[in-house]
Design a protein around this motif. Structure first.
Motif, PDB file in Angstrom:
ATOM      1  N   VAL A  51      22.896  31.023  44.044  1.00  0.00           N
ATOM      2  CA  VAL A  51      23.614  29.780  44.302  1.00  0.00           C
ATOM      3  C   VAL A  51      25.095  30.095  44.495  1.00  0.00           C
ATOM      4  N   PHE A  52      25.644  29.657  45.619  1.00  0.00           N
ATOM      5  CA  PHE A  52      27.068  29.856  45.900  1.00  0.00           C
ATOM      6  C   PHE A  52      27.884  28.983  44.955  1.00  0.00           C
ATOM      7  N   GLU A  53      28.881  29.581  44.301  1.00  0.00           N
ATOM      8  CA  GLU A  53      29.678  28.871  43.309  1.00  0.00           C
ATOM      9  C   GLU A  53      31.091  28.579  43.795  1.00  0.00           C
ATOM     10  N   VAL A  54      31.563  27.399  43.498  1.00  0.00           N
ATOM     11  CA  VAL A  54      32.969  27.056  43.678  1.00  0.00           C
ATOM     12  C   VAL A  54      33.605  27.116  42.289  1.00  0.00           C
ATOM     13  N   ILE A  55      34.595  28.001  42.134  1.00  0.00           N
ATOM     14  CA  ILE A  55      35.137  28.312  40.810  1.00  0.00           C
ATOM     15  C   ILE A  55      36.618  27.928  40.747  1.00  0.00           C
ATOM     16  N   PRO A  56      36.972  26.929  39.953  1.00  0.00           N
ATOM     17  CA  PRO A  56      38.395  26.569  39.827  1.00  0.00           C
ATOM     18  C   PRO A  56      39.184  27.650  39.095  1.00  0.00           C
ATOM     19  N   ALA A  57      40.396  27.904  39.581  1.00  0.00           N
ATOM     20  CA  ALA A  57      41.289  28.872  38.952  1.00  0.00           C
ATOM     21  C   ALA A  57      42.188  28.171  37.944  1.00  0.00           C
ATOM     22  N   VAL A  58      42.314  28.788  36.770  1.00  0.00           N
ATOM     23  CA  VAL A  58      43.293  28.338  35.780  1.00  0.00           C
ATOM     24  C   VAL A  58      44.201  29.539  35.529  1.00  0.00           C
ATOM     25  N   ASP A  59      45.278  29.616  36.297  1.00  0.00           N
ATOM     26  CA  ASP A  59      46.228  30.720  36.205  1.00  0.00           C
ATOM     27  C   ASP A  59      47.340  30.341  35.238  1.00  0.00           C
ATOM     28  N   MET A  60      47.675  31.256  34.336  1.00  0.00           N
ATOM     29  CA  MET A  60      48.631  30.940  33.281  1.00  0.00           C
ATOM     30  C   MET A  60      49.846  31.850  33.308  1.00  0.00           C
ATOM     31  N   ARG A  61      50.998  31.238  33.159  1.00  0.00           N
ATOM     32  CA  ARG A  61      52.253  31.987  33.040  1.00  0.00           C
ATOM     33  C   ARG A  61      53.151  31.263  32.057  1.00  0.00           C
ATOM     34  N   ASN A  62      53.638  32.019  31.067  1.00  0.00           N
ATOM     35  CA  ASN A  62      54.496  31.440  30.025  1.00  0.00           C
ATOM     36  C   ASN A  62      53.869  30.215  29.374  1.00  0.00           C
ATOM     37  N   GLY A  63      52.554  30.279  29.150  1.00  0.00           N
ATOM     38  CA  GLY A  63      51.868  29.221  28.432  1.00  0.00           C
ATOM     39  C   GLY A  63      51.525  27.992  29.235  1.00  0.00           C
ATOM     40  N   LYS A  64      51.822  28.011  30.536  1.00  0.00           N
ATOM     41  CA  LYS A  64      51.519  26.861  31.385  1.00  0.00           C
ATOM     42  C   LYS A  64      50.528  27.246  32.471  1.00  0.00           C
ATOM     43  N   CYS A  65      49.834  26.255  32.992  1.00  0.00           N
ATOM     44  CA  CYS A  65      48.941  26.456  34.126  1.00  0.00           C
ATOM     45  C   CYS A  65      49.773  26.343  35.394  1.00  0.00           C
ATOM     46  N   VAL A  66      49.787  27.410  36.196  1.00  0.00           N
ATOM     47  CA  VAL A  66      50.647  27.437  37.376  1.00  0.00           C
ATOM     48  C   VAL A  66      49.866  27.901  38.600  1.00  0.00           C
ATOM     49  N   GLN A  67      50.458  27.670  39.748  1.00  0.00           N
ATOM     50  CA  GLN A  67      49.993  28.250  40.997  1.00  0.00           C
ATOM     51  C   GLN A  67      51.203  28.871  41.682  1.00  0.00           C
ATOM     52  N   LEU A  68      51.121  30.183  41.923  1.00  0.00           N
ATOM     53  CA  LEU A  68      52.202  30.907  42.583  1.00  0.00           C
ATOM     54  C   LEU A  68      51.898  31.080  44.068  1.00  0.00           C
ATOM     55  N   VAL A  69      52.945  31.255  44.850  1.00  0.00           N
ATOM     56  CA  VAL A  69      52.781  31.580  46.269  1.00  0.00           C
ATOM     57  C   VAL A  69      52.762  33.096  46.410  1.00  0.00           C
TER      58      VAL A  69
ATOM     59  N   LEU B 108      34.630  29.096  35.165  1.00  0.00           N
ATOM     60  CA  LEU B 108      36.089  29.012  35.244  1.00  0.00           C
ATOM     61  C   LEU B 108      36.665  30.407  35.425  1.00  0.00           C
ATOM     62  N   HIS B 109      37.764  30.461  36.154  1.00  0.00           N
ATOM     63  CA  HIS B 109      38.465  31.706  36.464  1.00  0.00           C
ATOM     64  C   HIS B 109      39.808  31.643  35.749  1.00  0.00           C
ATOM     65  N   LEU B 110      39.944  32.384  34.641  1.00  0.00           N
ATOM     66  CA  LEU B 110      41.149  32.337  33.811  1.00  0.00           C
ATOM     67  C   LEU B 110      41.961  33.605  34.015  1.00  0.00           C
ATOM     68  N   ILE B 111      43.202  33.446  34.457  1.00  0.00           N
ATOM     69  CA  ILE B 111      44.051  34.603  34.731  1.00  0.00           C
ATOM     70  C   ILE B 111      45.364  34.505  33.957  1.00  0.00           C
ATOM     71  N   ASP B 112      45.676  35.575  33.233  1.00  0.00           N
ATOM     72  CA  ASP B 112      46.962  35.692  32.541  1.00  0.00           C
ATOM     73  C   ASP B 112      47.932  36.368  33.511  1.00  0.00           C
ATOM     74  N   LEU B 113      48.745  35.579  34.169  1.00  0.00           N
ATOM     75  CA  LEU B 113      49.672  36.128  35.162  1.00  0.00           C
ATOM     76  C   LEU B 113      50.750  36.988  34.515  1.00  0.00           C
ATOM     77  N   ASP B 114      51.146  36.650  33.305  1.00  0.00           N
ATOM     78  CA  ASP B 114      52.112  37.502  32.609  1.00  0.00           C
ATOM     79  C   ASP B 114      51.512  38.886  32.390  1.00  0.00           C
ATOM     80  N   GLY B 115      50.237  38.908  32.051  1.00  0.00           N
ATOM     81  CA  GLY B 115      49.558  40.183  31.881  1.00  0.00           C
ATOM     82  C   GLY B 115      49.465  40.960  33.168  1.00  0.00           C
TER      83      GLY B 115
END
Length: 246
Positions: free
Chosen positions: A2-20, A49-56
């Motif tokens: 089954v093809f999955e659509v996975i929302p990204a929850v990217d985190m930087r400095n404790g907040k959910c962000v989206q970077l360019v 869910l796709h959880l990314i620690d951007l600081d990491g």
């Protein structure tokens, strides 16, 4: 599959962000509570869910680890699948997350610097729980939060990491990431045709048509961030599109 659509929850400095294009300071979205954001996607029907620690990923310091651990603790018992990346640099880092209940850890820089790490983790925890991220710019894989360029193509490394036991690949086209100008499916198609393990696509998805295109070239799923957060389409729109275009 089954093809999955996975929302990204990217985190930087404790907040959910989206970077360019992964550039610090380019936040187009900044929300205070990543846990609340994650729960919101699950309420809308997200199975993974796709959880990314951007600081990491950018600095090598996993500042958002406590938030990620709480999200896993809160949502995993409900059957939500979680894949986690960003700053996982060692067997111990990966093992801790896997022991917490993370379904898949995502290795990037660590895998390129120490390919045997992938093999060790696959042998210890099972290959299906080890995902290797291949983030490509101008046809070559980037590392260290996209600050450095390797000499290897995604296909070369995809084949290599499959042989070492990785159970899946996350392919991001940096050339499209965060720009919301659509995608080029060809690099994803080339990687999919070169390996026998699932390939999850990421980067630049702007329309539901982009999602359908990725499903048609054989990707097993797609991670979507900016387009969802800026209202280009809704999560329900994406799910409905997949149902209508199996």
């Amino acid at each position: 599959m089954v093809f999955e659509v996975i929302p990204a929850v990217d985190m930087r400095n404790g907040k959910c962000v989206q970077l360019v294009q992964g550039v610090p300071g380019s936040e187009m979205i900044s929300l205070d509570d990543p846990g609340e954001v994650a729960s919101g996607w699950v309420e809308q029907g997200a199975a993974t869910l796709h959880l990314i620690d951007l600081d990491g990923a950018i600095e090598g310091v996993r500042k958002n680890a406590p938030i990620i651990e709480k999200i896993i603790h809160d949502l995993h018992p409900a059957g939500v699948s979680v894949q986690v990346g960003g700053g996982i640099r060692s067997f111990e880092d990966a093992g801790k997350l896997l022991d917490l209940g993370t379904d898949r850890i995502i290795l990037s820089t660590a895998a390129l610097n120490d390919p045997q790490l992938v093999k060790r983790l696959a042998e210890e925890y099972g290959g299906e729980r080890v995902m290797v991220a291949l983030d490509a710019k101008d046809g070559k894989v980037s590392i260290e939060g996209w600050k450095k360029q390797s000499e290897h193509t995604p296909v070369e490394l995809g084949v290599k990491f499959e042989s070492l036991g990785a159970g899946s690949l996350l392919f991001t086209n940096i050339d499209s990431e965060g720009l919301m100008k659509g995608i080029d499916v060809q690099p994803t198609a080339e990687l999919v045709s070169s390996v026998n393990i699932p390939v999850v696509a990421s980067g630049g998805v702007t329309t539901v048509e982009d999602i359908i295109s990725l499903s048609k070239v054989g990707a097993s799923g797609v991670v979507v961030g900016s387009a969802l957060y800026t209202g280009k389409f809704t999560f329900q729109d994406a799910l409905e599109a997949i149902k209508q275009n199996p």
